[in-house]
Design an enzyme around this catalytic site. Sequence first.
Site, short mmCIF file in Angstrom:
data_model
loop_
_atom_site.label_atom_id
_atom_site.label_comp_id
_atom_site.label_asym_id
_atom_site.label_seq_id
_atom_site.Cartn_x
_atom_site.Cartn_y
_atom_site.Cartn_z
N MET A 152 -41.03 11.41 -63.19
CA MET A 152 -40.57 12.24 -64.32
C MET A 152 -39.87 11.15 -65.27
O MET A 152 -39.76 11.30 -66.47
CB MET A 152 -39.69 13.04 -63.89
CG MET A 152 -39.28 14.22 -64.93
SD MET A 152 -40.75 15.31 -65.28
CE MET A 152 -40.64 15.50 -67.01
N TYR A 209 -45.99 14.65 -57.87
CA TYR A 209 -44.98 13.67 -58.46
C TYR A 209 -43.78 13.90 -58.21
O TYR A 209 -43.34 15.29 -57.64
CB TYR A 209 -45.28 13.52 -60.04
CG TYR A 209 -44.78 14.62 -60.79
CD1 TYR A 209 -45.44 15.90 -61.01
CD2 TYR A 209 -43.52 14.62 -61.07
CE1 TYR A 209 -45.07 17.15 -61.72
CE2 TYR A 209 -42.81 15.83 -61.91
CZ TYR A 209 -43.74 16.91 -62.13
OH TYR A 209 -43.13 18.17 -62.75
N CYS A 210 -42.80 12.97 -58.55
CA CYS A 210 -41.36 13.10 -58.22
C CYS A 210 -40.45 12.46 -59.24
O CYS A 210 -40.78 12.71 -60.35
CB CYS A 210 -40.87 12.92 -56.93
SG CYS A 210 -41.68 11.18 -56.29
N ARG A 211 -39.38 11.84 -58.79
CA ARG A 211 -38.73 11.31 -59.78
C ARG A 211 -38.88 10.12 -60.77
O ARG A 211 -38.79 9.96 -61.85
CB ARG A 211 -37.22 10.93 -59.15
CG ARG A 211 -36.59 12.23 -58.75
CD ARG A 211 -35.37 11.55 -57.64
NE ARG A 211 -34.60 12.77 -57.16
CZ ARG A 211 -34.28 12.98 -56.01
NH1 ARG A 211 -34.13 11.84 -55.03
NH2 ARG A 211 -33.84 14.01 -55.57
N CYS A 218 -39.56 6.70 -56.14
CA CYS A 218 -39.18 7.88 -55.30
C CYS A 218 -40.20 8.13 -54.23
O CYS A 218 -41.36 7.97 -54.44
CB CYS A 218 -39.05 8.99 -56.48
SG CYS A 218 -38.46 10.68 -55.41
#
Lengths: 217, 217
Positions: A205, A175-177, A181
């Site tokens: 996130m 996962y990321c932003r 993303c």
Amino acid sequence: MGDRDAKNALFDQFARVGKALASGKRLELLDLIAQGERTVDALAKSAELGLTTASAHLQTLKQANLVVTRREGTKIFYRLAGDDVAALFALLRTVADDRLPDVRTAREAYLGDDTDAVSRDELLERVRSGRATVIDVRPAEEYAAGHIPGAVSVPLDELADRLAELPADQEVVAYCRGAYCVLSHDAVRLLTAQGRTARRLADGMLEWRLAELPVAV
Amino acid sequence: MGDRDAKNALFDQFARVGKALASGKRLELLDLIAQGERTVDALAKSAELGLTTASAHLQTLKQANLVVTRREGTKIFYRLAGDDVAALFALLRTVADDRLPDVRTAREAYLGDDTDAVSRDELLERVRSGRATVIDVRPAEEYAAGHIPGAVSVPLDELADRLAELPADQEVVAYCRGAYCVLSHDAVRLLTAQGRTARRLADGMLEWRLAELPVAV
DNA sequence: ACACTATTCCAAGGATGATTGGAGAACCAT
DNA sequence: ATGGTTCTCCAATCATCCTTGGAATAGTGT
């Protein structure tokens, strides 16, 4: 109808927030700031903007009170003024994606093929049952500012060199932003090319925080 | 970091929605359109804009796909593209109000003293127990496009002449378009000046719809 | 005090947006 | 067809915003 000047003044005030959201550069800065506080210099580099340009955009965000600043020595850190700002930002992107066909094409051009993703609930369930390793592929500083409990920080830059750390027999969830993303998309492509089983969290996130799920620091 | 041009393109697409929300005039038009579909001419008159000016603003809203049009003879009706747009609009105003002190002062200047208001739940409870008469003080056409079940249409223009219709021994609850609509404030002031017991709903039809409460037509 | 870093302020150019009047397009009625 | 209504398109003016380099400010370290 009441006082026209007063009404115009009120709606012009509302429009100040709209104006702050009326530039792609500022939205990109907001996207970064939503991950945790950052200095002007760091934001300018991440968004690939000139320092003065970034500063000017940050000033307009600040004048709309969407972000607040904190000074530490010579550095000035920008952070979101509150969760409501993150919610507004997220809703703006959702509405744009749902309403504008061009967003969908631009998204596909930027993120690449939409590999099948894992929902937040699925991720939680997989972590609890030990069926998946969750990796946070954002830069280390963003991980440090708050991440999904149980996730390991493996910035995308380092992923290729750190494959050995990831169990080969288990699924990896990256996962990321947030929903737009590119990092987790790139991570999944890299892992899949290496023969690993990898999927990504559908969003990131930003949405995790907004869902008020637990955040580790 | 991925393809810079593609990323810029994506965020510029998001910004299209921001740009559409970046003008007080357009926000006022959205506020009206959120009450039900309206023609260009009607919108221009309500917002006190020139016809071509209103048309131009409506075009930008349309190009951001926040509104859609329907033709009926020579008339063109504008309406919101969906509830998500109403939610975005409402959240923008809430964030602005929470974050910008100037919004509060502009609001007080426009709406007047903030008389104590009734929540949606209180209104529902009062209607059920028959302890209050609910009046919709918006223009009749907006009432016709959807209103709170049990509410009586008494446009503010007609209120002074129709006092006799309202029971003198019961509390009157007035509502209008939304949290920043002046009509219910004016109505409560008028009724109170006439010796009636009157309060207003804290917000209005916009928030009522978004809360997915029943709407009568 | 002096040099150094991080950021904002200022000024100027080009780009984009707002407003307006007049022409044009779509539709209806006769 | 003609005229009337409603709205959009076009063109021109004016205002506002974006970007950039250079100067100014606030703070740190010597």
